[in-house]
Every structure is written in structure tokens, then in C-alpha cells.
Design a protein around this motif. Structure first.
Motif, PDB file in Angstrom:
ATOM      1  N   GLU B 453       0.856  -1.190   0.000  1.00  0.00           N
ATOM      2  CA  GLU B 453       0.000   0.000   0.000  1.00  0.00           C
ATOM      3  C   GLU B 453       0.896   1.246   0.000  1.00  0.00           C
ATOM      4  O   GLU B 453       1.803   1.352   0.828  1.00  0.00           O
ATOM      5  N   ILE B 454       0.610   2.136  -0.927  1.00  0.00           N
ATOM      6  CA  ILE B 454       1.428   3.355  -1.039  1.00  0.00           C
ATOM      7  C   ILE B 454       0.503   4.569  -1.078  1.00  0.00           C
ATOM      8  O   ILE B 454      -0.550   4.546  -1.731  1.00  0.00           O
ATOM      9  N   GLU B 455       0.944   5.604  -0.402  1.00  0.00           N
ATOM     10  CA  GLU B 455       0.225   6.874  -0.433  1.00  0.00           C
ATOM     11  C   GLU B 455       1.256   7.990  -0.541  1.00  0.00           C
ATOM     12  O   GLU B 455       2.273   7.959   0.157  1.00  0.00           O
ATOM     13  N   ALA B 456       1.000   8.940  -1.416  1.00  0.00           N
ATOM     14  CA  ALA B 456       1.961  10.022  -1.598  1.00  0.00           C
ATOM     15  C   ALA B 456       1.247  11.314  -1.969  1.00  0.00           C
ATOM     16  O   ALA B 456       0.118  11.296  -2.480  1.00  0.00           O
ATOM     17  N   GLY B 457       1.927  12.425  -1.688  1.00  0.00           N
ATOM     18  CA  GLY B 457       1.362  13.728  -2.017  1.00  0.00           C
ATOM     19  C   GLY B 457       2.283  14.510  -2.944  1.00  0.00           C
ATOM     20  O   GLY B 457       3.506  14.361  -2.901  1.00  0.00           O
ATOM     21  N   LEU B 458       1.661  15.330  -3.793  1.00  0.00           N
ATOM     22  CA  LEU B 458       2.411  16.194  -4.721  1.00  0.00           C
ATOM     23  C   LEU B 458       2.049  17.649  -4.441  1.00  0.00           C
ATOM     24  O   LEU B 458       0.878  17.958  -4.152  1.00  0.00           O
ATOM     25  N   ASP B 459       3.032  18.513  -4.560  1.00  0.00           N
ATOM     26  CA  ASP B 459       2.710  19.940  -4.433  1.00  0.00           C
ATOM     27  C   ASP B 459       2.247  20.469  -5.802  1.00  0.00           C
ATOM     28  O   ASP B 459       2.244  19.722  -6.791  1.00  0.00           O
ATOM     29  N   PRO B 460       1.862  21.721  -5.892  1.00  0.00           N
ATOM     30  CA  PRO B 460       1.317  22.225  -7.173  1.00  0.00           C
ATOM     31  C   PRO B 460       2.305  22.145  -8.322  1.00  0.00           C
ATOM     32  O   PRO B 460       1.907  22.125  -9.490  1.00  0.00           O
ATOM     33  N   SER B 466       5.386  13.899   0.246  1.00  0.00           N
ATOM     34  CA  SER B 466       5.408  12.827   1.247  1.00  0.00           C
ATOM     35  C   SER B 466       5.219  11.485   0.547  1.00  0.00           C
ATOM     36  O   SER B 466       4.665  11.415  -0.551  1.00  0.00           O
ATOM     37  N   TRP B 467       5.706  10.462   1.222  1.00  0.00           N
ATOM     38  CA  TRP B 467       5.724   9.105   0.647  1.00  0.00           C
ATOM     39  C   TRP B 467       5.532   8.116   1.785  1.00  0.00           C
ATOM     40  O   TRP B 467       6.312   8.116   2.740  1.00  0.00           O
ATOM     41  N   HIS B 468       4.514   7.300   1.688  1.00  0.00           N
ATOM     42  CA  HIS B 468       4.288   6.294   2.732  1.00  0.00           C
ATOM     43  C   HIS B 468       4.047   4.951   2.068  1.00  0.00           C
ATOM     44  O   HIS B 468       3.175   4.816   1.201  1.00  0.00           O
ATOM     45  N   PHE B 469       4.838   3.968   2.459  1.00  0.00           N
ATOM     46  CA  PHE B 469       4.894   2.696   1.733  1.00  0.00           C
ATOM     47  C   PHE B 469       4.863   1.559   2.755  1.00  0.00           C
ATOM     48  O   PHE B 469       5.663   1.534   3.683  1.00  0.00           O
ATOM     49  N   GLN B 489       8.425   7.403   4.574  1.00  0.00           N
ATOM     50  CA  GLN B 489       8.522   6.263   5.484  1.00  0.00           C
ATOM     51  C   GLN B 489       8.122   5.003   4.709  1.00  0.00           C
ATOM     52  O   GLN B 489       7.099   4.984   4.033  1.00  0.00           O
ATOM     53  N   SER B 490       8.958   3.979   4.839  1.00  0.00           N
ATOM     54  CA  SER B 490       8.672   2.705   4.180  1.00  0.00           C
ATOM     55  C   SER B 490       8.827   1.597   5.203  1.00  0.00           C
ATOM     56  O   SER B 490       9.839   1.537   5.904  1.00  0.00           O
ATOM     57  N   ARG B 491       7.830   0.770   5.289  1.00  0.00           N
ATOM     58  CA  ARG B 491       7.866  -0.271   6.325  1.00  0.00           C
ATOM     59  C   ARG B 491       7.376  -1.601   5.797  1.00  0.00           C
ATOM     60  O   ARG B 491       6.513  -1.674   4.934  1.00  0.00           O
ATOM     61  N   SER B 492       7.929  -2.632   6.390  1.00  0.00           N
ATOM     62  CA  SER B 492       7.491  -3.995   6.107  1.00  0.00           C
ATOM     63  C   SER B 492       6.791  -4.532   7.346  1.00  0.00           C
ATOM     64  O   SER B 492       7.289  -4.345   8.458  1.00  0.00           O
ATOM     65  N   VAL B 493       5.645  -5.159   7.170  1.00  0.00           N
ATOM     66  CA  VAL B 493       4.968  -5.744   8.329  1.00  0.00           C
ATOM     67  C   VAL B 493       4.694  -7.219   8.074  1.00  0.00           C
ATOM     68  O   VAL B 493       4.505  -7.655   6.936  1.00  0.00           O
ATOM     69  N   ASN B 494       4.714  -7.963   9.160  1.00  0.00           N
ATOM     70  CA  ASN B 494       4.497  -9.401   9.076  1.00  0.00           C
ATOM     71  C   ASN B 494       3.012  -9.736   9.093  1.00  0.00           C
ATOM     72  O   ASN B 494       2.191  -8.964   9.553  1.00  0.00           O
ATOM     73  N   THR B 495       2.744 -10.917   8.585  1.00  0.00           N
ATOM     74  CA  THR B 495       1.386 -11.444   8.653  1.00  0.00           C
ATOM     75  C   THR B 495       1.543 -12.957   8.769  1.00  0.00           C
ATOM     76  O   THR B 495       2.630 -13.433   9.082  1.00  0.00           O
ATOM     77  N   ASN B 496       0.486 -13.718   8.553  1.00  0.00           N
ATOM     78  CA  ASN B 496       0.619 -15.172   8.602  1.00  0.00           C
ATOM     79  C   ASN B 496       0.520 -15.722   7.195  1.00  0.00           C
ATOM     80  O   ASN B 496      -0.556 -15.717   6.608  1.00  0.00           O
TER      81      ASN B 496
END
Lengths: 155, 710
Positions: B453-460, B466-469, B489-496
Motif C-alpha cells: 500500500e502506497i500513499e503520496a502527495g504532490l505539491d502544485p 510525502s511518501w508512505h509505503f 517512510q517505508s515499512r514492512s509488516v508481518n502477517t501469517n
């Protein structure tokens, strides 16, 4: 009930008495210790087990050994003339056409069969002929170079 | 011992490491050193390398303080020893070249002994592109130390200044007096072993790049001839006297446990050995066919306890629901100020390595000692597993790794060595266990599926603010963005994971780079910018810029991207991982049915100084085409834990007719240290293709494999 298979393997007359349901691949490897012919999938999808039977390529993994009775089998081990490599083997060496090399015997045997059948294959014919062979290192570009080189050498 | 005897022994020992007729356990490391006593042994301190990248092990030598690295035989044979293995990636040629370079001999003079735990130093598992940066240096150091010592001995013998001596192809010459000594001559000197059994000085000088004669030149696979003649014995080709063929009972699906089984029908079969130890049930017989029949008889009687398992159709929701500690986007302030905010989710399927040679092992017991031949990327790890599994002393187990048929990260873990050893112990005979293709597809491990999942913002002005991954399940390699992004910020999260998963060529950087590079294209479109210009505007890393510019120039990106067609698309992607950089441009064609063909790929790759250009080219070609498989078609399908496409017929890997026109540029950087090149070239191809699909269709691709939007 065992069957007795009499065939020629790499120019040598051989006799094997065994279960007729065994695959030719297993008999070559387990009984004759000719391990150059490889198991890749057992289903005919990858070509690692390719040998020539009476000059035509066959998949040894799903042929019963009885299909080889009274026939002439050529495996990768029978391709050299003494120390002299077969031109197709030379071509694979010259092009560095292998990475792990596990698919290589099947690729070479199939190329030998191709050039017997079509001494001057087109690019499309080469790709179509070889398409039943898998190389998981995906060394296809150099294998194609080797096949082209081998074809060129025959001209 | 006479010289003649020594010579014979030396030859037989060196040959035996790859010769299937070698008796098991006939040499221990100590024996080896003793047998070679008349020769020269150089011991070198290997650097202590801390575990890296999530505990995946070092690449250049564990904490062993002294390791024997090379040996000069009295017959002139020079043996180099490494714990690294050859699986097709080219380590054999590269390590051979490194030692030859520093010794001042032709590469053909060297015999490289790989992955034999009784003979070689533990160089860590062969993973993570670490052979080049972490094993080549100690090999060079040891070989350079050997050369220095040999020259010193010659100088001492002749009573001349060592600076007056020259070395060429293993021969030391004093030109002024017209005298020569070969390395073999020096190895024959009886008091040499003691004199030379010392650690190599850490400050030994290795040859600088401009003086290289072997490294940096094309060196083909040293044992290539054995590959084209069929003479090479892969692990699955090892045959031992009296050897049986083994099969192991497999569960029909994931999440299934064995309750009971009736061994009687199999035990009634002639010459069949049947073993049950807890949930392990296996057989061994004189032929593969009989072993298959015996295990089928057992399978018919097996009672299994099942538990509900997910299916591939619901896997991404399953992974996301079980994700642990999913971080919220901390950049809400930036997003509130942004001119545009984009958010997307990318899915990556489980895929299988499917090396051509399936897992196999031959195990043989003699006098309470165990010898195993197998294909593993982790020889010492598997050796330890055997020691533990059977409660043996460390030196009672010898594990040999003949050059094997492909790994791609898929042979770091496994159990085939233990399976073969269990069966061989019960049978009292050597046993070969070779997994079928269906077993390999099902019970080897997979490249992890991922939800990204990625979310980012752009200025005009179209600048990233910003960048969130977040990567759920697949891991952190390649997760950090190389692009300037205000706050990131970029992060890896565990699951099953419901399926077995593990390392795969380039690890999670394939999925992470796919998602990031596709999303960068989405952002470029939102900013009204060309994908290349948008990237360059956010890219500081000069090495990535260099490959991106090289690939796009060769591809003629600026003109090609202007030409719009619903049936032809072009896309690009770049990235960095394992300290190397890559960029790719792809052109695809779509037919009326939406079937895609990749027509042309231009890729530029740089991994520092190139050590072996012919092998690096093979690696890059292989990475691109292997990466096309995951991009176009490969995905494991499963239902209630059962794998549905465990065959090359239904799981379609790349074939000859997939091969596009390839235009590859290898950028050489003699000013930089060499790093590995077998992984990173895979990470740019999938996003380049996905972006080309958008270019043609105007519709975004957000999953691997790519389904062309209709």
C-alpha cells in the motif's frame, strides 16, 4: 513380470531385464548409469530428458522402456567421438550457452535432431523447435546463439 | 612418504571432491592437510562478518579465525577452497579468476573445491549477491599472500632481493642469473609446510585493477566441457554402490496432519524398506518405480486431519487481515497541504523458483559417519542440521555440494538431506531422494506474496512532498525509496503466510520495486510529467541516473513515448538493490484478444567493477527473462491449502518464444569495488512492462502477474 529389452545405446548393444512399466529415463540413469539425461518434470514439458531414438528426439521421461526395444538410442554421453566434441557441443561451449547446465544435455540433443531434420533452419523454426525446452536460468539468448552457430557450422 | 606416493595422493584427493566414486568420509579436513603435508598450505584469517539483511548470513567467512584457503600441490596442482557453491550463477569462474589473478597463474591451472564441508572454509551461505563483495576479497587476500610468500622463499633460496624476481604463470624468475623456480618446485621443499602454515597478513597487497590480467576478462565456466558432455555429476546424478531410491509421504495440502497410516502393504512388497518416525513416512527401493508404488500404497491408507486453509482467490485479503501492527500514515499534515494525493494498493502473487534440478540428496552411512551429496545454497547450515538431526559429532558428517541445477534463492532451506539420511540409516544402504516436480512446486518454499500500500502527495509543481509505503508479508529488501520525497517512510509488516515462503532471487525488492515504480508512473501522470523526467527530477543517486539515462537513450525513450497506440506500449523503471543499480525500458504489443507480447527490452545495469563480463551478461539476460515470467504469467494457484498448478503445464515459466529483443548495457566502473550482479537486474522488468501496458491501454496495472485490463 519382467521384460527383456535389447537395444543399442550410444553404439553399444545392451540388454536390460526389468519391469516393463519403468520409464526409459529411469533405466538409462539407474541401470545403465547414464546420468547425462536428466529428470526435469516427468511430464514432457521441459525437455531435460531428451534423447534420440532412431535419430528422432524423444522424451525419455514418459516413454516406457519397452518403447526402446530393438531401437537405437543416443544420449548426451554418446555424442563425442573420443575426446572430440560434437559440433553442437562445440557451439554450446563457444557461446557459453549454459548457466547451471542442467538443461544443457536436452538442449544439445534437441539441436542435433533439429539439424538432422532441418539443416538450414530459419529463426522461427529454431524457436518453434526449441520451445518445448525449459531453461530456468533463462539462458535462452545464448542457447539460441549456440543453435544458430551449430547450424552455421554445417553450412 | 616418497614424492611419488605424495603425488598420487594429492591427485586422488583433489579429484575425489567431485568424483562420484570417492569413498565417503575417507578424508577429513585434518587428513586432507596431513596428506598434503608435502605441499604448501596457506591459512588466512577470514574477516568476521556480522549477519546481514535479517539474519541471512554472511558471505565472506564466518567467525572461524583461521581457514585454509588454497593449496599448492607438489605436482603443480593448485587447489582453492571455498564454502560457496555453484548453481549456475558463476561463482566457480569468478572465484577461480580471483585466485588466479593474485597467484599469477592461468585460471586453467586452478582447481576450485566448492561446498565440501570437510575441506573448505565456511564462507556462509551463497545468497544475497554476497560472493562478489564478501568472498572474493578474502580469496584474493589469501592468494596474494601465497604469491608473496612464494616469491620470498625463492629470494631466500637464491639469496637475492625479492624485488629482482618476476612471476609469470606460476613460475618465479630471476632474470639476472637466468634461474627459475615453479610453485611446484617450492611446494616440494620439505620444510615448507611448517613455514607457510600461517595466517596471511591482513595488509597484503592485491593487484590493482589496471594490472589485472584475469579478473575483468571473460572467463567461461571452468567445467563447461563436463556440462556439454553430460559428464558432470549433479547432486541427483550421484550413484553409490548398492544405492536405493527413496520416496517420502507428502500431505495432500497445506494445513493437513497425518493421523494414521498402514505400512503393511508397502512392507509386503519385495525389497522395500519402509520407515516411519513420527510424521515422517518414507520408503526406499531398488528402482524409482518400485519406490513410487510403495509410497502410493502407503498413501492410500493414510488418514489426514484437515484444517480450513485459504485459497489464492482470497489470499490478499487474508494476508491484509492478519497483518500485524500496520502503521498509519504519519504524514497527514503533508497530505492535507498537498495539491494532489494518490493512494494505491499492489498485489504480488506467490511464485515458485522451479530450478531445473529438483531437490535431491544422496546419503550414505559408514562406521557411524554420514556423507551426503546434495544441492544446497547453505552447505554448512545443512551440515549442522544433519549433525543435530542424528546427534552426531561435527566431524562425523560430511556434506558435499556438486555444482547443481539452479537455486535462485530456493535452495537455502530444505529437508531433502535429512530425508535421504533417515532412509539410508534405516536401509543400511546409500539412498537417493529426488523430489518430483510436483513435490518441488508444492513443498519447496515460495517467493512471498505481498500486499503493498502506497500513499503520496504532490505539491502544485508536481514535486513529491510525502511518501508512505507499507509491504505486508514480503519483507523489507529494496523497500526504501531512492527518490527525494519530502518526508518518507517505508515499512514492512508481518502477517501469517499460509504457504511456505522464503528467499527468491532479489527477495522482496522485486515486489517493492514493482509497486514503487508503477506508483511513480501514476504520480508522474498526476503531475502531468513524463515518467522519465518525473523520476530524474526526484533522483539524486548518480548511479541510478546513469543507468536510467543509458537505458532510455538506447531505447529512444523520448520519441517512443510520444507515439501512442492502443496496441503498442512503452514503459520504464529503475531501481537499486544490493548496492547495484538497474534501469529498463520495455516495449509491448497487445493483440485484439488482449494477449501481450514483450517485444523489446533495453536494460542498463551497473554493479561496480565488472569481474567477468561474459557471466554478468548471462546473469542480466537471465534476470530479465526470469522476471518476465513473474510479470506475465507465474502465480501459484491454491484452494483450501492444495496447490492446483504444480506442473510446468499449468504454471507457465518463460520459454524460447517469450524471448524479446534484448539490448543490454553493462556499465563498468573500474573506480568502484565489484558487487554482485545476479539479482538486481531482475527488479526493473516487471514494472517496466506494467507501465508499458498503461501507456498502451490507459489503464493501470496493480498486480503481478499482469492481467491486461480490458
Amino acid at each position: 513380470m519382467d521384460a527383456t529389452i535389447t537395444f543399442t545405446v550410444n553404439g553399444q548393444p545392451r540388454t536390460v531385464t526389468t519391469d516393463p512399466q519403468r520409464r526409459l529415463l529411469d533405466v538409462l540413469r539407474e541401470d545403465l548409469q547414464l546420468t547425462g539425461t536428466k529428470y526435469g518434470c516427468g511430464d514432457g514439458y521441459c525437455g531435460a530428458c531428451t534423447v534420440l531414438i532412431d535419430g528422432k528426439r524423444e522424451r525419455a521421461c514418459h516413454l516406457p522402456v519397452t518403447a526402446a526395444d530393438k531401437r537405437d538410442i543416443l544420449t548426451i554421453e554418446g555424442l563425442c567421438q573420443g575426446d572430440k566434441l560434437h559440433p553442437v557441443q562445440e557451439a554450446f561451449m563457444a557461446e557459453n550457452a549454459f548457466q547451471c547446465g542442467y538443461c544443457t544435455p536436452g538442449m544439445i540433443m534437441s539441436t542435433v535432431a533439429l539439424l538432422k531434420e532441418k539443416p538450414n533452419p530459419s529463426e522461427a523454426q529454431i524457436r518453434e523447435w526449441m520451445n518445448g525446452h525449459l531453461c530456468r536460468c533463462c539462458g535462452y539468448p545464448k542457447i539460441l546463439n549456440a543453435v544458430r552457430r551449430a547450424a552455421q557450422a554445417r553450412r | 612418504m616418497s614424492t611419488r606416493q605424495d603425488k598420487r595422493i594429492v591427485k586422488s584427493q583433489v579429484k575425489s571432491t567431485c568424483d562420484r566414486t570417492a569413498a565417503p568420509n575417507e578424508i577429513s579436513r585434518r587428513d586432507f592437510v596431513q596428506m598434503l603435508g608435502a605441499g604448501l598450505l596457506i591459512a588466512v584469517s577470514a574477516p568476521v562478518v556480522s549477519a546481514q539483511r535479517g539474519g541471512r548470513g554472511g558471505g565472506g567467512g564466518r567467525a572461524r579465525s583461521i581457514s585454509a584457503r588454497l593449496h599448492v600441490g607438489i605436482d603443480g596442482t593448485i587447489s582453492v577452497m571455498t564454502g560457496k557453491i555453484e548453481q549456475g550463477q558463476g561463482a566457480r569462474a569468478e572465484i577461480t579468476a580471483a585466485a588466479a589473478e593474485e597467484l599469477g597463474v592461468a585460471a586453467s591451472r586452478l582447481n576450485l573445491i566448492m561446498g565440501d564441508t570437510s575441506l573448505v572454509p565456511d564462507d556462509g551461505p551463497t545468497v544475497g549477491s554476497m560472493t562478489t563483495p564478501l568472498t572474493i576479497p578474502p580469496v584474493r587476500q589469501a592468494a596474494a599472500a601465497a604469491r608473496t610468500l612464494l616469491i620470498g622463499l625463492a629470494a631466500q633460496k637464491w639469496g637475492v632481493d625479492r624485488a629482482a624476481l618476476q612471476v609469470s604463470d606460476g613460475k618465479i624468475t630471476h632474470a639476472a642469473s637466468n634461474r627459475t623456480l615453479t610453485y611446484a618446485d617450492l611446494a616440494r621443499t620439505e620444510d615448507l609446510p611448517k613455514a607457510f602454515a600461517q595466517a596471511a597478513p591482513a595488509d597484503v597487497t592485491v593487484r590493482v585493477v589496471k594490472d589485472w590480467k584475469v579478473l575483468g576478462t571473460p572467463l567461461p565456466r571452468p567445467n563447461g566441457r563436463d556440462l556439454v558432455t553430460g559428464a558432470h555429476r549433479f547432486p541427483s546424478d550421484i550413484i553409490r554402490p548398492g544405492m536405493l531410491y527413496g520416496k517420502v509421504l507428502r500431505a495432500p495440502a497445506y494445513g493437513v496432519k497425518l493421523i494414521s497410516v498402514d505400512l503393511a502393504p508397502a512392507k509386503a512388497m519385495k525389497d522395500v524398506v519402509v520407515v516411519q518416525e513420527g510424521s515422517f513416512v518414507g520408503v526406499a527401493a531398488r528402482t524409482t518405480l518400485v519406490a513410487e508404488r510403495a509410497i502410493e500404497e502407503i498413501a492410500k491408507t493414510a488418514q489426514w486431519e484437515t484444517s480450513p486453509q485459504p485459497s489464492s482467490t482470497e489470499i490478499f485479503g487474508y494476508l491484509k487481515r492478519r497483518a500485524q501492527n500496520q502503521p498509519a500514515n504519519p504524514f497527514a499534515d503533508e497530505l492535507a497541504k498537498a495539491a494532489k494525493v494518490l493512494k494505491a494498493t499492489y498485489n504480488v502473487a506467490y511464485i515458485q523458483h522451479t530450478p531445473m534440478e529438483t531437490r535431491s540428496a544422496v546419503a550414505e552411512w559408514a562406521d557411524g559417519k554420514l556423507t551426503v551429496w546434495t544441492g544446497t545454497q547453505n552447505p554448512f547450515g545443512w551440515h549442522s542440521q544433519l549433525v543435530q538431526a542424528f546427534g552426531l559429532a561435527t566431524d562425523a558428517v560430511r556434506l558435499l555440494v556438486p555444482d547443481f541445477g539452479g537455486g535462485f534463492g530456493g535452495k537455502s532451506q530444505g529437508e531433502v538431506h535429512v530425508e535421504a539420511a533417515r532412509l539410508a540409516k534405516a536401509a543400511g544402504k546409500p539412498v537417493c531422494v529426488k523430489w518430483t516436480r510436483a513435490e518441488e512446486f508444492t513443498w519447496a518454499y515460495f517467493r512471498p506474496a505481498a500486499v503493498i500500500e502506497i500513499e503520496a502527495g504532490l505539491d502544485p509543481k508536481g514535486v513529491l512532498t510525502s511518501w508512505h509505503f507499507v509491504n505486508i508479508n514480503a519483507g523489507s529488501p529494496g523497500i526504501e525509496t531512492p527518490y527525494r520525497a519530502g518526508r518518507a517512510q517505508s515499512r514492512s509488516v508481518n502477517t501469517n503466510s499460509p504457504l511456505r515462503q522464503g528467499s527468491y532471487r532479489a527477495l522482496a525488492s522485486t515486489g517493492n520495486n514493482f509497486a514503487r515504480e508503477c506508483f511513480m508512473d501514476e504520480l508522474a501522470a498526476a503531475a502531468g510529467a513524463d515518467p522519465l523526467e518525473f523520476r530524474l527530477a526526484h533522483l539524486d543517486n548518480p548511479r541510478i541516473r546513469a543507468v536510467l539515462e543509458a537505458a532510455t537513450q538506447r531505447f529512444d525513450w523520448k520519441n517512443r513515448v510520444e507515439r501512442k497506440s492502443p496496441t503498442v506500449g512503452v514503459g520504464l523503471a529503475c531501481g537499486t538493490e544490493k548496492n547495484s543499480v538497474v534501469a529498463a525500458c520495455a516495449e509491448i504489443a497487445l493483440d485484439e484478444a488482449g494477449k501481450m507480447t514483450v517485444c523489446r527490452v533495453c536494460e542498463a545495469f551497473e554493479c561496480g567493477k565488472i569481474l567477468n563480463p561474459v557471466n554478468l551478461m548471462s546473469q542480466v539476460q537471465g534476470c530479465i527473462i526470469m522476471g518476465m515470467g513473474a510479470a506475465l504469467r507465474e502465480e501459484m494457484r491454491f484452494a483450501n491449502g492444495k496447490i492446483l498448478n504444480a506442473s510446468f503445464g499449468s504454471y507457465e515459466v518463460p520459454r524460447f518464444d517469450d524471448v524479446p529483443e534484448l539490448d543490454i548495457q553493462l556499465l563498468d566502473r573500474p573506480d568502484m569495488n565489484a558487487v554482485g550482479g545476479g539479482e538486481t537486474p531482475i527488479i526493473a522488468i516487471a514494472p517496466a512492462i506494467a507501465n508499458a501496458v498503461y501507456h498502451a491501454t490507459g489503464k493501470r496495472v496493480r498486480a503481478l502477474p499482469i492481467k491486461v485490463p480490458v
